[in-house]
Write an enzyme that holds these catalytic residues in place. Structure first.
Site, short mmCIF file in Angstrom:
data_model
loop_
_atom_site.label_atom_id
_atom_site.label_comp_id
_atom_site.label_asym_id
_atom_site.label_seq_id
_atom_site.Cartn_x
_atom_site.Cartn_y
_atom_site.Cartn_z
CG ASP A 117 -0.40 -0.11 2.51
OD1 ASP A 117 0.84 -0.18 2.62
OD2 ASP A 117 -1.17 -0.11 3.50
CE LYS B 91 3.44 -6.08 3.78
NZ LYS B 91 3.08 -4.85 4.48
CD GLU C 181 8.18 -0.10 7.21
OE1 GLU C 181 7.15 -0.78 7.00
OE2 GLU C 181 8.37 1.03 6.71
#
Ligand code: KIV
Length: 264
Positions: free
Chosen positions: A44, A112, A180
């Site tokens: 996204d 995800k 992340e």
């Protein structure tokens, strides 16, 4: 050769780093295949790099389907993960319906979703239904309004929570995890503790694989590159060569280097 979960699991066991980049259209997916990329993520992040929004929040499920369809028209080799966008997983029944749409309409191989404890029931339900799931921990772009873009897991308590969340996701049936912006030593610890592949972005070189936003690795993103990223086009001279150089740099663990890591 078309990548599958067994192949990616074998990469982890053989300590062969998994190469992943984002893709949002047919042309980039084609060149990523030529560069032997293992995993394509229809992220996204397209809301920022393609659509020009300040964050990923405006992206809709319809847009994810549109971009994933384009990617899957030329991708015949990489495992394809598609993001559930902001609020597409806010209720269990909606998460299941939206995941089914990503698989049926966009041929996603895996969905995800971002978060720890909150997403455990959804991960368990999807996994029970035979849907491959990728978790996403650390910096969560869909929580930017509340948490900002900050390195996560720096203090002891936050690090332990991240490790516990990662283990809970694996136990609930997640088949892969994206980490992340976490300190590299924590990312290494989590990668060693889990049996599923852990793909890092801004998480150091000791995860089971690396992912970058393709517009960053090609130097297309306007403004300053994130510290953990690298423009592979500068030395390569062509998009296809830059993608091949990225693949090679990840497989040889030349990327990420020390300068791309987040300090403890
Ligand atoms: O949307 C995306 O591109 C992502 C990566 C930053 C991992 O989730």
């Amino acid at each position: 050769m078309k990548r599958n979960l067994a192949y990616l699991q074998k990469c982890k066991s053989a300590q062969q780093p998994i190469v992943c980049m984002t893709a949002y259209d047919a042309a980039f997916a084609h060149w990523a295949n030529q560069a032997d990329v293992d995993v394509l993520l229809v992220g996204d992040s397209l809301g920022m790099v393609v659509q020009g929004h300040a964050n990923t929040l405006p992206v809709t499920l319809e847009q994810m389907i549109y971009h994933a369809q384009a990617v899957q028209r030329t991708n015949n080799q990489a495992w394809c993960i598609v993001d559930l966008p902001f609020m597409a997983d806010s209720q269990l029944s909606q998460t299941l319906e939206n995941s089914a749409r990503l698989i049926k309409e966009a041929s996603a191989d895996m969905v995800k979703l971002e978060g720890g404890q909150r997403v455990i029931p959804a991960v368990r339900a999807l996994s029970d239904l035979g849907v491959p799931v990728c978790g996403h921990l650390g910096l969560l772009p869909q929580s930017v309004l509340k948490k900002g873009y900050r390195v996560q897991g720096r203090d002891e308590e936050a690090a332990e929570q991240l490790l516990a969340d990662a283990q809970a996701l694996e136990q609930a049936g997640a088949d892969m995890l994206v980490l992340e912006c976490v300190p590299s030593r924590l990312a290494e610890r989590i990668s060693q503790r889990l049996t599923i592949p852990v793909i890092g972005i801004g998480a150091g070189s000791n995860t089971d694989g690396q992912v970058l936003v393709v517009y960053d690795l090609l130097g297309l993103t306007p403004g300053k590159l994130p510290r953990f990223s690298k423009n592979f086009l500068t030395d390569a001279g062509s998009i296809s060569q830059a993608m091949m150089d990225f693949t090679q740099a990840v497989r040889s663990r030349a990327f990420p280097a020390a300068e791309h890591e987040m300090a403890d």
